[in-house]
Each structure stands twice: as C-alpha cells, then as structure tokens.
Design an enzyme around this catalytic site. Structure first.
Site: not given
Ligand code: NAD
Length: 309
Positions: A54, A98, A124
């Site tokens: 990422k 994460q 997200d």
C-alpha cells in the site's frame, strides 16, 4: 471449458492510471499531495506485506503516505489517541488501520478503532456512518475489496443486473458489503456462510459466485454452474505439502513453486474450477491488486471532498 482469466493486475494498473490526473489537480490546488495515514500495530508478517504494498502503490501514484507504527504491545488507548491525532491533521485525507489488530487489544478493538476514524477520512469504508450510506446506496467511501470486485466485473463487461449472485462469507469487510454492491446493481443475491445447508447446491445456482472465506481450495467444480463467473477473494498461505498436492497437479508449475519455496499463496477456489467456470479471477493477481487500487481512489475521493469549494 477453460475459464477466461480475469486479470486484476491489468485492471488495477488502469485504475491507478486514471487517478493520476486527479492527484495532480489536487496537488496543484491544495499545494500538497493527497495524504494517506496508515497505522500498523505489531509485526504480523502478512500485514507487513500488505502495508508495504500500500505504501509503495500510494507513493508511486503521487500520494503522501505516512506509515505510523505502534509496537505489538501498544494499548488500545494509544491506538485511539493516534487515530484522534490523524483525524485532526490537515495533511491526512485518509486513514487506514491495518487489520488484524493484536489479539491482546481485545475482541472489540477493531470496531472501536473503526468507530473512532473520522467518516470523511475513512478510506476503508468501515465506519458505521459509511456502512449505513452503503446500505442506502449513497456511499461516498466504499470498502476497497468489494468495490474492486465490482470494477473487475464491469471492466470485463460481465453483466450484473438480472443475474443470480452468491457470496460465500459474511464478514463486515468483504462478504456483507459485497452483497450490498451486487444488490445495488440489480443482482439477486444470496449470502452463504458456515451454517448454510447444502452450500455447494446454493453456490451452483449462481451466475456470479464470489468466495471470501479464506479456506484453500474450498470451492470445487461441484459449487460452480457451467459458464459462471467465479471471483476468488480468499488469500491463504499454504505450507502443508498434502494441501498443496490436493490443489495442484503433479508436475504443475504451482506445485514446483511450492516445493522450491515451502509455501504458496492460494485462494478459496480449487484450480479445477477453471474447467467449469466461464471466467475466473486468479490468486495471486486477481482481487488483491484491485483492493490497493481502490484504496488509492478512495484516498483521492476523500482528499477532494476536503477541499474548500
Ligand atoms: P473473515 O474471517 O472475517 O470471514 C470469513 C467468513 O467466511 C465468515 O463470514 C464465515 O462465516 C465464512 N466461512 C468460514 N468458513 C466457512 C465455511 N466452511 N463455509 C462457509 N462459510 C465459511 O474473513 P474476511 O476478512 O472476510 O476475509 C476472507 C478471505 O478474503 C481471507 O482469505 C482474506 O485473506 C481474504 N481477503 C482478501 C482481500 C484481497 O484484497 N484480495 C481483502 C480482504 C480479505
């Protein structure tokens, strides 16, 4: 029949290319690039790889990516304080924490953290406000993996409206939002899970079958209607030789790969499904790269929305 392979890498490259003009325009207008804060707690090996990819993808696309690390024994309060700091920062347009978090943080830690992220920066799409908007069909920021699957279908001209879709897996981050996105595009959707009776028969009714459970080779040809589109979201690392030899034929390149490295990345879909399906997304090289491309797209969307009109 040998299924058409749905190349996630190529589509991800096209999406990443398409966000570049927006990144440049934002940077010129704001006097800074779109900013993405990534929080990694601990040193989970898979998370390290996901985060590294990422950071690299974001940086290559002209974003400012700020990786914030906390030790595995960090407290939930320390993590929430960091999220609060990123919420207040002008330079961070998107925030991603994460998963999974260390189990010592407690069972509800991930939800508490997602609840704490400013919904406008929630790239997200896990904040309850964004989940609610998704259910109502007016989402601004949508979860990256399911929206990547929709891109994979539409860019391959696979019709969704009027089809029968089956999603295996009902997690908050993949299964449920996947079902919602397919429903919004007029598919008739069934969600299956570990308590679904006669799962292979239900799955075999699907024109579009999405599997997101994380069980190597779980979806066999018995789950697949001939000619169906099969999207494999699962990612598992197989280190057991007996599982590898159940998945890959003697003499195949993948089995040779396993023998050389001692591990292999596989999806939920057994390779023999390629003989039955009409189209199939591979693992690796399918949904994974799309997830990252959609994260970059969400970050730019969040950044643009924060610019004064
Ligand atoms: P999760 O563990 O939160 O959810 C798994 C789901 O599968 C649950 O709803 C459970 O009910 C269902 N399930 C488990 N065993 C089952 C069985 N035997 N039969 C039917 N249903 C069963 O997982 P998740 O976060 O949704 O991720 C699922 C998979 O997708 C994992 O392999 C994960 O690594 C992968 N993933 C991939 C990407 C990507 O970018 N490609 C992104 C996110 C997750």
């Amino acid at each position: 029949m040998t299924a058409r392979l749905l190349d996630g890498r190529a589509i991800a490259a096209a999406i990443r290319e398409s966000v570049l003009p927006d990144v440049h325009a934002f940077t010129a207008r704001a006097g800074r690039p779109p900013g993405l804060g990534i929080v990694l707690v601990g040193e989970d090996p898979s998370s390290e790889i996901y985060v590294r990819n990422k950071v690299r993808a974001g940086t290559e696309s002209g974003l400012w990516v700020d990786l914030q690390r906390l030790p595995a024994d960090a407290s939930l309060d320390a993590l929430l304080a960091l999220v609060s700091r990123l919420n207040a920062s002008d330079a961070h347009d998107g925030i991603l924490v994460q998963s999974p978090l260390p189990s010592a943080m407690g069972k509800s830690a991930a939800q508490q953290v997602f609840d704490a992220i400013d919904p406008a920066k929630d790239v997200d799409g896990f904040h309850p406000v964004n989940v609610g908007r998704l259910v109502q069909g007016r989402a601004h920021l949508m979860p990256c993996t399911p929206s990547g699957v929709i891109e994979m279908l539409t860019r391959n001209h696979i019709p969704i409206g009027g089809t029968r879709a089956v999603v295996i897996g009902r997690s908050e981050i993949v299964g449920k939002p996947m079902a919602m996105l397919l429903l919004q595009r007029d598919a008739t959707v069934t969600i299956c899970h570990s308590k679904t009776p006669d799962l292979p028969a239900v799955a075999a009714s699907a024109d579009i079958l999405v599997s997101a459970i994380g069980r190597p080779g779980f979806v066999t040809p018995a789950f697949v209607k001939p000619g169906a589109t099969v999207i494999d979201v699962g990612i598992s690392t197989v280190t057991d030789a007996s599982i590898a030899s159940r998945l890959f034929a003697e003499g195949s390149a993948r089995l040779a790969d396993f023998t050389r490295r001692g591990s292999v990345i596989v999806g939920d879909v057994h390779p023999s499904v390629a003989d039955v399906a009409g189209a199939l997304s591979p693992v690796p090289g399918g949904v994974g790269p799309l997830t990252i491309a959609m994260l970059l797209k969400n970050t730019v969307t969040a950044a643009q929305a924060r610019l004064p009109v």
